[in-house]
Structures are given as structure tokens and as C-alpha cells.
Design an enzyme around this catalytic site. Structure first.
Site, PDB file in Angstrom:
ATOM      1  N   ASP A 221       0.827  -1.210   0.000  1.00  0.00           N
ATOM      2  CA  ASP A 221       0.000   0.000   0.000  1.00  0.00           C
ATOM      3  C   ASP A 221       0.858   1.256   0.000  1.00  0.00           C
ATOM      4  O   ASP A 221       1.922   1.286   0.631  1.00  0.00           O
ATOM      5  CB  ASP A 221      -0.908  -0.038   1.248  1.00  0.00           C
ATOM      6  CG  ASP A 221      -2.067   0.934   1.135  1.00  0.00           C
ATOM      7  OD1 ASP A 221      -2.284   1.502   0.043  1.00  0.00           O
ATOM      8  OD2 ASP A 221      -2.756   1.129   2.147  1.00  0.00           O
TER       9      ASP A 221
ATOM     10  N   HIS B 208       3.018   3.226  -9.196  1.00  0.00           N
ATOM     11  CA  HIS B 208       2.823   1.775  -9.303  1.00  0.00           C
ATOM     12  C   HIS B 208       4.053   1.113  -9.922  1.00  0.00           C
ATOM     13  O   HIS B 208       4.425   0.003  -9.547  1.00  0.00           O
ATOM     14  CB  HIS B 208       1.575   1.448 -10.131  1.00  0.00           C
ATOM     15  CG  HIS B 208       0.292   1.836  -9.451  1.00  0.00           C
ATOM     16  ND1 HIS B 208       0.031   1.510  -8.135  1.00  0.00           N
ATOM     17  CD2 HIS B 208      -0.792   2.522  -9.893  1.00  0.00           C
ATOM     18  CE1 HIS B 208      -1.173   1.975  -7.804  1.00  0.00           C
ATOM     19  NE2 HIS B 208      -1.676   2.603  -8.856  1.00  0.00           N
TER      20      HIS B 208
ATOM     21  N   LEU C 299      10.535 -21.060  -4.153  1.00  0.00           N
ATOM     22  CA  LEU C 299       9.577 -20.091  -3.607  1.00  0.00           C
ATOM     23  C   LEU C 299       8.292 -20.096  -4.441  1.00  0.00           C
ATOM     24  O   LEU C 299       8.353 -20.048  -5.667  1.00  0.00           O
ATOM     25  CB  LEU C 299      10.195 -18.681  -3.650  1.00  0.00           C
ATOM     26  CG  LEU C 299       9.253 -17.521  -3.330  1.00  0.00           C
ATOM     27  CD1 LEU C 299       8.944 -17.481  -1.841  1.00  0.00           C
ATOM     28  CD2 LEU C 299       9.857 -16.195  -3.774  1.00  0.00           C
TER      29      LEU C 299
HETATM   30  C1  FPP Z   1      -1.820   0.164  -3.454  1.00  0.00           C
HETATM   31  O1  FPP Z   1      -1.391   1.496  -3.497  1.00  0.00           O
HETATM   32  C2  FPP Z   1      -1.334  -0.554  -4.609  1.00  0.00           C
HETATM   33  C3  FPP Z   1      -2.112  -1.128  -5.576  1.00  0.00           C
HETATM   34  C4  FPP Z   1      -3.577  -1.086  -5.588  1.00  0.00           C
HETATM   35  C5  FPP Z   1      -1.502  -1.789  -6.723  1.00  0.00           C
HETATM   36  C6  FPP Z   1      -0.302  -2.626  -6.414  1.00  0.00           C
HETATM   37  C7  FPP Z   1       0.426  -2.763  -7.642  1.00  0.00           C
HETATM   38  C8  FPP Z   1       1.765  -2.823  -7.749  1.00  0.00           C
HETATM   39  C9  FPP Z   1       2.720  -2.824  -6.625  1.00  0.00           C
HETATM   40  C10 FPP Z   1       2.298  -2.859  -9.124  1.00  0.00           C
HETATM   41  C11 FPP Z   1       2.977  -4.082  -9.499  1.00  0.00           C
HETATM   42  C12 FPP Z   1       2.238  -5.322  -9.293  1.00  0.00           C
HETATM   43  C13 FPP Z   1       2.137  -6.246 -10.216  1.00  0.00           C
HETATM   44  C14 FPP Z   1       1.658  -7.596  -9.863  1.00  0.00           C
HETATM   45  C15 FPP Z   1       2.564  -5.983 -11.596  1.00  0.00           C
HETATM   46  P1  FPP Z   1      -2.462   2.666  -3.633  1.00  0.00           P
HETATM   47  O2  FPP Z   1      -2.550   3.033  -5.084  1.00  0.00           O
HETATM   48  O3  FPP Z   1      -3.741   2.256  -2.996  1.00  0.00           O
HETATM   49  O4  FPP Z   1      -1.769   3.787  -2.816  1.00  0.00           O
HETATM   50  P2  FPP Z   1      -2.473   4.986  -2.030  1.00  0.00           P
HETATM   51  O5  FPP Z   1      -3.310   4.349  -0.948  1.00  0.00           O
HETATM   52  O6  FPP Z   1      -1.312   5.765  -1.481  1.00  0.00           O
HETATM   53  O7  FPP Z   1      -3.279   5.754  -3.031  1.00  0.00           O
END
Ligand code: FPP
Length: 242
Positions: free
Chosen positions: A16, A33, A128
């Protein structure tokens, strides 16, 4: 004598804070991301080196579809990019890729193709196991499991009275014909939020939790190792007294 450090078998991570990281750094959410994906790559390597058997990441929840089309499309493009650049190395390192969630539903075709390739390529690996929770929501997962059991009752395969925790757990995404994925020993959430957000509700019954203020793109293998070591020193009793 020093007590031996017990490495968790299964660590799950709620990645997150990509959006807040992007805002803080004056870049687009998608750049956040992308940085998150780079952080994830390093954590996979670290988990492998540490001898962790299962690493699960919450990559895309059933609620994440509410985000803009641009952001959703961008996250799945990152997945395609990740598989394209990392699959050979994951395979070389004997990592097995696995998906938790109904990824055929709603997920863009290019991402489905990448996932299928990753699953197929790494199917026989026994190092893993890297579980990607994708289009995943735990309440939907439990509801689906209940429905699957009801169908088995309807079809006369089992009786209602046969239903046990073990039987239900086999119908979850973590259920496996070769034995279930063990429940997570440790669940880490970054960015200062302290909740499960519909992640592994059933499987987290006895999990330990670790929360860090670090935003996911800034999360390093060193911090991961520190958290895992701290976990290893905790006593877990699973409801018993000893
Ligand atoms: C949460 O941060 C993150 C996500 C909803 C997406 C997670 C995705 C990745 C780490 C990209 C790579 C993953 C793959 C499998 C390719 P948020 O956007 O909710 O952050 P915020 O709460 O600060 O807005």
C-alpha cells in the site's frame, strides 16, 4: 544457548502507498505503481534468499476496479511488463508463480496471456511460490467456496453434514489439490494503514501482523528482513497456552 531463528513459511504483503508516494514525489500514480513493481521484484528475491516458501502479494483487489480506467489499465500493463522482464529469471530461480483470484474475469486479455505463460512456465518449479492476489476479494472467495460446496451437496458428492473447515478451505483460492497453501504466518502492510481490506480473511485467523509507515515503493529488502526477524522472535500459541 541462542534460540534458533524460525523463518516464516508464508509471508503475505499488502503493498500500500503507491499513490501517496507518487503525490509526495510529484509524479503520476502510474509512476508510483511502477516504482511499486520495482520494490516488489526486490522483495521476491529477498524472500527467496531467506528461505521463505510462500510469498503472497495483494496486487489488485475486486474493489480496485473502481479506479480510473487509465490507472486500472496501467496496473495490468505493469503486470505484462513484469512477466516480460522477470519470467526467465524467476524460472531460473525455481520460483513458482500462482494466482489467487478469478483472473480470467474482467482482466485484460494481454494480462491474462502473460499470467497463463508465467503459470505454465513455472508450473513444475518447487522453490519459492509467489502468489499474486489478482481481482481478489476475500468475502467473494469465501462465498464462492460456500457455493462450490453447495453444488457438491446438490450433486450428491458430499452431504451437508460432511462440511468441515478443512473441506471449505480446500475450495478457497489457497486450496490446492496437492495440499492447501499454508496460512500466512505473517502479514505485512505498508503505508501506515492498519486493516486487512478484504485480504485473506479466512487464512489470517492466526497470522501475526506487522505495520510500517513506509510507503510501498520505498519498502526495501532490508526492512523486509528486519520485520521477518522481529516476527521470528515472537511466541505464537495458536490459541493454546504454551
Ligand atoms: C496500493 O497502493 C497498490 C495497488 C492497488 C496496486 C499494487 C500494484 C503494484 C505494486 C504494481 C505491481 C504489481 C504487479 C503484480 C505488476 P495505492 O494506489 O492504494 O496507494 P495509495 O493508498 O497511497 O493511493
Amino acid at each position: 544457548m541462542e534460540e534458533s531463528i524460525k523463518t516464516p513459511r508464508h509471508v503475505a504483503v499488502i503493498m500500500d502507498g503507491n499513490g501517496r508516494w507518487a503525490k509526495k514525489n510529484g509524479v503520476s500514480r502510474l509512476t508510483g505503481h511502477n516504482q511499486g513493481m520495482l520494490a516488489m521484484k526486490e522483495i521476491i528475491k529477498k524472500a527467496d534468499v531467506m528461505g521463505i516458501k510462500y510469498l503472497t502479494v495483494y496486487a489488485f483487489s475486486t474493489e480496485n476496479w473502481k479506479r480510473s480506467q487509465e490507472e486500472v489499465g496501467g496496473i495490468f500493463n505493469l503486470l505484462v511488463k513484469f512477466v516480460g522482464s522477470e519470467l526467465a529469471e524467476l524460472d531460473e530461480n525455481n520460483v513458482k508463480v500462482h494466482i489467487l483470484g478469478d483472473y480470467h474475469e474482467k482482466v485484460p486479455a494481454a494480462a491474462v496471456a502473460s499470467i497463463d505463460k508465467a503459470l505454465e512456465t513455472t508450473y513444475d518449479n518447487d522453490g519459492l511460490q509467489f502468489n499474486i492476489a489478482l481481482n481478489y476479494g476475500s468475502r467473494a472467495e469465501i462465498t464462492r467456496a460456500a457455493e462450490r460446496l453447495c453444488r457438491k451437496v446438490e450433486e450428491g458428492i458430499i452431504k451437508a453434514g460432511d462440511v468441515t473447515e478443512e473441506l471449505l478451505s480446500r475450495e478457497l483460492f489457497t486450496g490446492d489439490e496437492n495440499g492447501n497453501i499454508p496460512d500466512p504466518d505473517l502479514i505485512i502492510r505498508t503505508s501506515g494503514e492498519e486493516r486487512l481490506s478484504n485480504f485473506l480473511l479466512w487464512q489470517a485467523a492466526y497470522s501475526e501482523f506487522a505495520f510500517t509507515q513506509t510507503l510501498w515503493p520505498d519498502f526495501t529488502p532490508e526492512e523486509f528482513e528486519d520485520i521477518v526477524k522481529e516476527f521470528s522472535s515472537r511466541g505464537r500459541r495458536f490459541g493454546g497456552r504454551n
